[in-house]
Design an enzyme around this catalytic site. Sequence first.
Site, PDB file in Angstrom:
ATOM      1  N   ASP A 376      -2.347   4.767   3.845  1.00  0.00           N
ATOM      2  CA  ASP A 376      -2.202   3.516   4.571  1.00  0.00           C
ATOM      3  C   ASP A 376      -1.570   3.846   5.922  1.00  0.00           C
ATOM      4  O   ASP A 376      -0.889   4.869   6.069  1.00  0.00           O
ATOM      5  CB  ASP A 376      -1.306   2.576   3.759  1.00  0.00           C
ATOM      6  CG  ASP A 376      -0.962   1.320   4.518  1.00  0.00           C
ATOM      7  OD1 ASP A 376      -1.883   0.710   5.076  1.00  0.00           O
ATOM      8  OD2 ASP A 376       0.223   0.957   4.569  1.00  0.00           O
ATOM      9  N   LYS A 377      -1.809   3.016   6.917  1.00  0.00           N
ATOM     10  CA  LYS A 377      -1.244   3.298   8.237  1.00  0.00           C
ATOM     11  C   LYS A 377       0.059   2.539   8.464  1.00  0.00           C
ATOM     12  O   LYS A 377       1.125   3.121   8.505  1.00  0.00           O
ATOM     13  CB  LYS A 377      -2.239   2.945   9.349  1.00  0.00           C
ATOM     14  CG  LYS A 377      -1.706   3.288  10.757  1.00  0.00           C
ATOM     15  CD  LYS A 377      -2.622   2.793  11.843  1.00  0.00           C
ATOM     16  CE  LYS A 377      -2.453   1.307  12.088  1.00  0.00           C
ATOM     17  NZ  LYS A 377      -1.149   0.985  12.714  1.00  0.00           N
ATOM     18  N   ASP A 591       2.521   1.736   1.083  1.00  0.00           N
ATOM     19  CA  ASP A 591       3.804   1.076   0.858  1.00  0.00           C
ATOM     20  C   ASP A 591       3.682  -0.404   0.553  1.00  0.00           C
ATOM     21  O   ASP A 591       4.690  -1.076   0.350  1.00  0.00           O
ATOM     22  CB  ASP A 591       4.707   1.257   2.084  1.00  0.00           C
ATOM     23  CG  ASP A 591       4.212   0.467   3.288  1.00  0.00           C
ATOM     24  OD1 ASP A 591       2.984   0.265   3.391  1.00  0.00           O
ATOM     25  OD2 ASP A 591       5.034   0.053   4.123  1.00  0.00           O
ATOM     26  N   ASN A 594      -1.270  -4.157  -0.901  1.00  0.00           N
ATOM     27  CA  ASN A 594      -2.679  -3.915  -0.603  1.00  0.00           C
ATOM     28  C   ASN A 594      -3.086  -2.465  -0.845  1.00  0.00           C
ATOM     29  O   ASN A 594      -4.279  -2.139  -0.806  1.00  0.00           O
ATOM     30  CB  ASN A 594      -2.982  -4.297   0.850  1.00  0.00           C
ATOM     31  CG  ASN A 594      -2.175  -3.469   1.848  1.00  0.00           C
ATOM     32  OD1 ASN A 594      -0.991  -3.230   1.644  1.00  0.00           O
ATOM     33  ND2 ASN A 594      -2.810  -3.029   2.905  1.00  0.00           N
ATOM     34  N   ASP A 595      -2.128  -1.607  -1.122  1.00  0.00           N
ATOM     35  CA  ASP A 595      -2.423  -0.197  -1.398  1.00  0.00           C
ATOM     36  C   ASP A 595      -2.472   0.119  -2.885  1.00  0.00           C
ATOM     37  O   ASP A 595      -2.777   1.254  -3.265  1.00  0.00           O
ATOM     38  CB  ASP A 595      -1.367   0.703  -0.725  1.00  0.00           C
ATOM     39  CG  ASP A 595      -1.250   0.459   0.760  1.00  0.00           C
ATOM     40  OD1 ASP A 595      -2.295   0.353   1.417  1.00  0.00           O
ATOM     41  OD2 ASP A 595      -0.116   0.350   1.273  1.00  0.00           O
TER      42      ASP A 595
END
Length: 958
Positions: A376-377, A591, A594-595
Amino acid sequence: MSGATSSADLDEAPARTIYVNQPQQSKFRDNQVSTAKYSVVTFLPRFLYEQIRKAANAFFLFVALLQQIPDVSPTGRYTTLVPLLFILTIAGIKEIIEDYKRHKADSAVNKKKTVGKTKQLEIGDIVKVTNGQHLPADMIIVSSSEPQAMCYIETANLDGETNLKIRQGLSQTASLQSREELMKVSGRIECEGPNRHLYDFVGTLRLDGQSPVSVGPDQILLRGAQLRNTQWVLGIVVYTGHDTKLMQNSTKAPLKRSNVEKVTNMQILVLFCILLVMALVSSVGALLWNRTHGEVVWYLEMLSVNFGYNLLTFIILYNNLIPISLLVTLEVVKFTQALFINWDIDMYYPETDTPAMARTSNLNEELGQVKYLFSDKTGTLTCNIMTFKKCSIAGVTYGQLPPSTSESCEFDDPRLLQNIENDHPTAVHIQEFLTLLAVCHTVVPERQGNKIIYQASSPDEGALVKGAKRLGYVFTARTPHSVIIDAVSTGWMWRLNIISVCVFILQATRAALTQHCNNLGDSLGKENDIALIIDGHTLKYALSFEVRQSFLHLALSCKAVICCRVSPLQKSEIVDMVKKHVNAITLAIGDGANDVGMIQTAHVGVGISGNEGMQATNCSDYAIAQFSYLEKLLLVHGAWSYNRVTKCILYCFYKNVVLYIIELWFAFVNGFSGQILFERWCIGLYNVIFTALPPFTLGIFERSCTQDSMLRFPQLYKITQNADGFNTRVFWGHCINALIHSIILFWFPLKVLEHDAVFTNGQGIDYLFVGNIVYTYVVVTVCLKAGLETTAWTRFSHLAVWGSMLLWLVFFGVYSAIWSVFPIAPDMLGQAGMVLRCGYFWFGLFLVPTACLVKDVAWRAAKHVYHKTLLEEVQELETKTRALGKAMLRDSNGKSVNERDHLLKRLGRKTPPSLFRAHSVQQSVSHGYAFSQEEHGVVSQSEVVRSYDTTKRRAEVQ
């Protein structure tokens, strides 16, 4: 995936009717969520299923069942069943401990307060959520503290975006703000059933006495989103628990198995085939021997001539070829490795009091084989915190780079204000610049006492307004038609009228996948120094059946793939695509909620305990506080765990093959009678006591290089990544080596002692005398072999190698003398004295183990000279550069201890507080405050800023 809702999607769940302030006529799910693997009801069947999937457990269950057949087992009915139950009990306790932590974390989430406890919410409830809280369920907006029933949410947990989005309630309910008004509301909501589409909702609100009105996605607040810049919002709950769109985008917690475990299962199956071959050979041998010698040796009790009976007997006799102790050993080894991860001070984050946490110990070695990393970014790779550091005005650059502080503004250049005070030629330009900086934005100021809090549409806007404030141009208030700034440096307060609101939108161009594949040509399928960027809308088609394979080839041809604005399910689908079609280990890290999907889908899932709640960490296999800690988790702990586990497995296979193949050689001597060479209890205690410690020391304390070298030379990670130390070739090499050692260990002593001799006390040499000598040689050889496999010697390594040999000799002496006291093993009486008085024994004690291991030493030396690996070069470098005392640490008393001993001293140290705290305080980080800058939001930016008058007091719920 996101996108338009198809008719097929709508059929996934039946539509529902929800009654407001009335009893529900249908039963709906409660609001409790669970990320645990087991419940009280499902634990036993699911745990047993997971354990029986392991080939070793399935085999020993089969043997235990065979032993229940009367007169078949030569070793009794419970010699396999009891150890198997012990192993399953240990594994079950470990699983219960680990799953208890998951239940505890889930409980902390379910007990979060909104109006009541989150898990107590029901469909149709009217809920109040206040600023900064996460939405506890999916609900329709009734009213809010903002004008026109607007509210602002951060959806980072859902789609990774930190710029807030606007949601707006219906005008028919916007005035319902008091408790009395809400209690009088009566009606129903007709809406679609639960589904995974984050951006779609179809429903109708039918209030008594009013016309029906449609409800769309702009009126929905989703679980996991966070309320921002809105004092409060009231909503009617429509989806709860696992029916919420967030949970619909999550996948069921999988039963993950490491690649090493799968390979080990295959190796156990190979050993099982070898065992069947041995049993067949022995059964055929027994049949032929009985036919040939049956009349000659009439005084011996022959084996049964029933071939099937003999086959089952020999299967049970040789079943110890597969090491039953391996499973318990690996459970303890992996559990201890997980503790090392938890206790690693380098991965402890003191600012939030957060240690690393291995939520499962079954995948430690998988950390050493990761090839594809999915990250994730926002919040993971980036903190999304913007700072105002420099500016250029009229050709003059201002700003320095002081040490980082907690403020968003790090600008520190006194020249700028001095130029204003000294009427510098650029003073007018500076004033105009600071004025524009203070007014050209969509920020809304809120006062908390004498302090102004800026709620910004993005971190960029917040940083710029704070920068202007620090330079004396303070944005103080906003009205529907003007903004007010206080120019401290000039002593003026200005009111500027709003003429227009400008929002800049950057749209990236997208090219067709097929064209990209054609452009790569022969480079397709090979890694190139290019990156692929794709957004969620395009990804929906890229993951379709027609072009999925082309997209995969294109993605694998790039060094990096960046996916923008993708749904949680799309993330997991990408991971799943690579996982299924590429023979490589994948790791996903994130984190936010959505991950969760990709974290659970990947071979290894890592959660970061960041600012987006605990859902990612609760669903992960490993939890860390900072992305930077991933380097040590993989390069050090991952590589070490892989090397330790694989060495432990190969050594266990080796030592069992060495001892139990000897029973096959002995069968050729005893006419395939089923007679064992060694005393029964000696066989049973071989794995449990006499050779138990070496596998533990290899699996817990072994390391090929120091952690500094592992981080300094990341190329070393390729050794474990490519499984160079654990594959079919290595497995067969260990098995063949063990076979050669067993030949030397059995036939050498037998040939020396094949001529009968009588001791002075009248005792003669029998099979047990030979067996005790061979058994001693076996214990000595396999312990010395463990020493050869050890790179990092510690006090525990010495204890395991030399202590195991000494333990056998002490046991041998005691066991040979206890028959007169305890009625156990009468055949062993006096055996120790006979063996120790035999000169051949002492001669062979040096010669036989040396003959076995000299080949191993010579082979290793030849490889080191003619085919030196990177690992050996690094080990040599460590040896050459290790000055006296440089590799040593000092304890509190000044005594030197090596690095591994230093790590062990942490065992007694108080472990940092648990990662999963029931009452964690949300961190206050200046990021993500926002008014939506959505291109097509429910309310335009111009309407938003004209709706606010911060000089007036907001409405409160009565």
